[in-house]
Design a protein around this motif. Sequence first.
Motif, mmCIF file in Angstrom:
data_model
loop_
_atom_site.group_PDB
_atom_site.id
_atom_site.type_symbol
_atom_site.label_atom_id
_atom_site.label_comp_id
_atom_site.label_asym_id
_atom_site.label_seq_id
_atom_site.Cartn_x
_atom_site.Cartn_y
_atom_site.Cartn_z
ATOM 1 N N ARG A 161 -18.664 5.517 13.067
ATOM 2 C CA ARG A 161 -17.691 4.481 13.374
ATOM 3 C C ARG A 161 -17.564 3.501 12.261
ATOM 4 N N ARG A 162 -17.072 4.182 10.995
ATOM 5 C CA ARG A 162 -16.490 3.625 10.115
ATOM 6 C C ARG A 162 -15.067 3.484 9.966
ATOM 7 N N ILE A 163 -14.380 4.395 10.990
ATOM 8 C CA ILE A 163 -13.024 3.964 11.434
ATOM 9 C C ILE A 163 -12.767 4.178 12.920
ATOM 10 N N ASP A 164 -11.753 3.894 13.224
ATOM 11 C CA ASP A 164 -11.775 4.163 14.821
ATOM 12 C C ASP A 164 -10.202 4.745 15.069
ATOM 13 N N LEU A 165 -9.910 5.155 16.144
ATOM 14 C CA LEU A 165 -8.597 5.664 16.607
ATOM 15 C C LEU A 165 -7.487 5.022 16.063
ATOM 16 N N ALA A 166 -7.143 3.937 15.925
ATOM 17 C CA ALA A 166 -6.074 3.309 15.442
ATOM 18 C C ALA A 166 -6.021 3.827 13.794
ATOM 19 N N HIS A 167 -7.060 3.898 13.026
ATOM 20 C CA HIS A 167 -6.841 4.271 11.726
ATOM 21 C C HIS A 167 -6.289 5.853 11.810
ATOM 22 N N ALA A 168 -7.044 6.783 12.571
ATOM 23 C CA ALA A 168 -6.572 8.095 12.530
ATOM 24 C C ALA A 168 -5.299 8.275 13.045
ATOM 25 N N ARG A 169 -4.669 7.379 13.864
ATOM 26 C CA ARG A 169 -3.409 7.453 14.569
ATOM 27 C C ARG A 169 -2.425 7.252 13.338
ATOM 28 N N VAL A 170 -2.746 5.914 12.412
ATOM 29 C CA VAL A 170 -1.872 5.587 11.475
ATOM 30 C C VAL A 170 -1.813 6.725 10.348
ATOM 31 N N LEU A 171 -3.029 7.226 10.218
ATOM 32 C CA LEU A 171 -3.018 8.396 9.110
ATOM 33 C C LEU A 171 -2.022 9.485 9.617
ATOM 34 N N ARG A 172 -2.165 10.038 10.894
ATOM 35 C CA ARG A 172 -1.390 11.192 11.311
ATOM 36 C C ARG A 172 0.090 10.839 11.129
ATOM 37 N N ILE A 173 0.524 9.734 11.811
ATOM 38 C CA ILE A 173 1.820 9.536 11.761
ATOM 39 C C ILE A 173 2.382 9.553 10.418
ATOM 40 N N TRP A 174 1.824 8.599 9.792
ATOM 41 C CA TRP A 174 2.280 8.241 8.304
ATOM 42 C C TRP A 174 2.086 9.756 7.414
ATOM 43 N N GLY A 175 1.108 10.243 7.514
ATOM 44 C CA GLY A 175 0.843 11.565 6.998
ATOM 45 C C GLY A 175 1.775 12.638 7.352
ATOM 46 N N GLU A 176 2.477 12.653 8.468
ATOM 47 C CA GLU A 176 3.322 13.564 8.788
ATOM 48 C C GLU A 176 4.665 13.048 8.055
ATOM 49 N N ARG A 177 4.942 11.943 8.066
ATOM 50 C CA ARG A 177 6.118 11.372 7.132
ATOM 51 C C ARG A 177 5.924 11.705 5.718
ATOM 52 N N GLN A 178 4.938 11.764 5.266
ATOM 53 C CA GLN A 178 4.376 12.222 3.983
ATOM 54 C C GLN A 178 4.917 10.887 2.987
ATOM 55 N N MET A 179 4.537 9.709 3.586
ATOM 56 C CA MET A 179 4.587 8.495 2.787
ATOM 57 C C MET A 179 3.601 7.459 3.412
ATOM 58 N N ALA A 180 3.475 6.449 2.751
ATOM 59 C CA ALA A 180 2.496 5.302 3.068
ATOM 60 C C ALA A 180 3.383 4.208 3.909
ATOM 61 N N PRO A 181 2.779 3.720 4.878
ATOM 62 C CA PRO A 181 3.564 2.428 5.343
ATOM 63 C C PRO A 181 3.862 1.452 4.534
ATOM 64 N N SER A 182 5.170 0.628 4.519
ATOM 65 C CA SER A 182 5.370 -0.453 3.632
ATOM 66 C C SER A 182 5.144 -1.781 3.861
ATOM 67 N N THR A 183 4.668 -2.565 3.008
ATOM 68 C CA THR A 183 4.415 -4.039 3.397
ATOM 69 C C THR A 183 5.580 -4.573 3.227
ATOM 70 N N SER A 184 6.647 -4.197 3.119
ATOM 71 C CA SER A 184 8.053 -4.870 2.807
ATOM 72 C C SER A 184 8.859 -4.997 4.035
ATOM 73 N N VAL A 185 8.355 -3.946 5.076
ATOM 74 C CA VAL A 185 9.002 -3.795 6.566
ATOM 75 C C VAL A 185 7.950 -4.545 7.432
ATOM 76 N N ALA A 186 8.452 -5.481 8.147
ATOM 77 C CA ALA A 186 7.648 -6.250 8.953
ATOM 78 C C ALA A 186 6.882 -5.493 10.024
ATOM 79 N N ALA A 187 7.521 -4.366 10.504
ATOM 80 C CA ALA A 187 7.299 -3.508 11.534
ATOM 81 C C ALA A 187 5.985 -2.434 11.004
ATOM 82 N N GLU A 188 5.934 -2.411 9.818
ATOM 83 C CA GLU A 188 4.900 -1.623 9.227
ATOM 84 C C GLU A 188 3.494 -2.266 8.650
#
Length: 127
Positions: free
Chosen positions: A75-102
């Motif tokens: 319980r050090r990470i939850d499903l939201a963490h895993a979801r973000v890792l999967r989505i952005w991992g498939e895109r081969q990039m990290a989400p950006s802080t400069s894009v509000a939606a990310e």
Amino acid sequence: MSIAGHQILIADPVRIQSGPRTEPFHTAQEAWLWTMAALIARREGARFSARKGLVTRPCEPDDVVKCLDGLYRQRRIDLAHARVLRIWGERQMAPSTSVAAERHDHRLWIEALERLEWPLRIKGIVA
């Protein structure tokens, strides 16, 4: 008893590769993006092995996934963490802080990778 007789036991240790020198990853993010690229290739039918690329890695992609699974079970990470890792991992990039939606995804991405780094360091996957 000699020093050789003593062993340090780590749960589910990574098999250290013999032969050519292995090169650990510099960061957990680098290890995660490599893992996702390997999992995508496997899903698409490729036979992926850690010892076949230009750089020999000290693990298989499943070893990184097992570390992530351990964090989830603890319980050090939850499903939201895993979801973000999967989505952005498939895109081969990290989400950006400069894009509000990310921005929210970026926070979860950073949290997950910070928590993943220590288990990867212990196993010698990250230097």
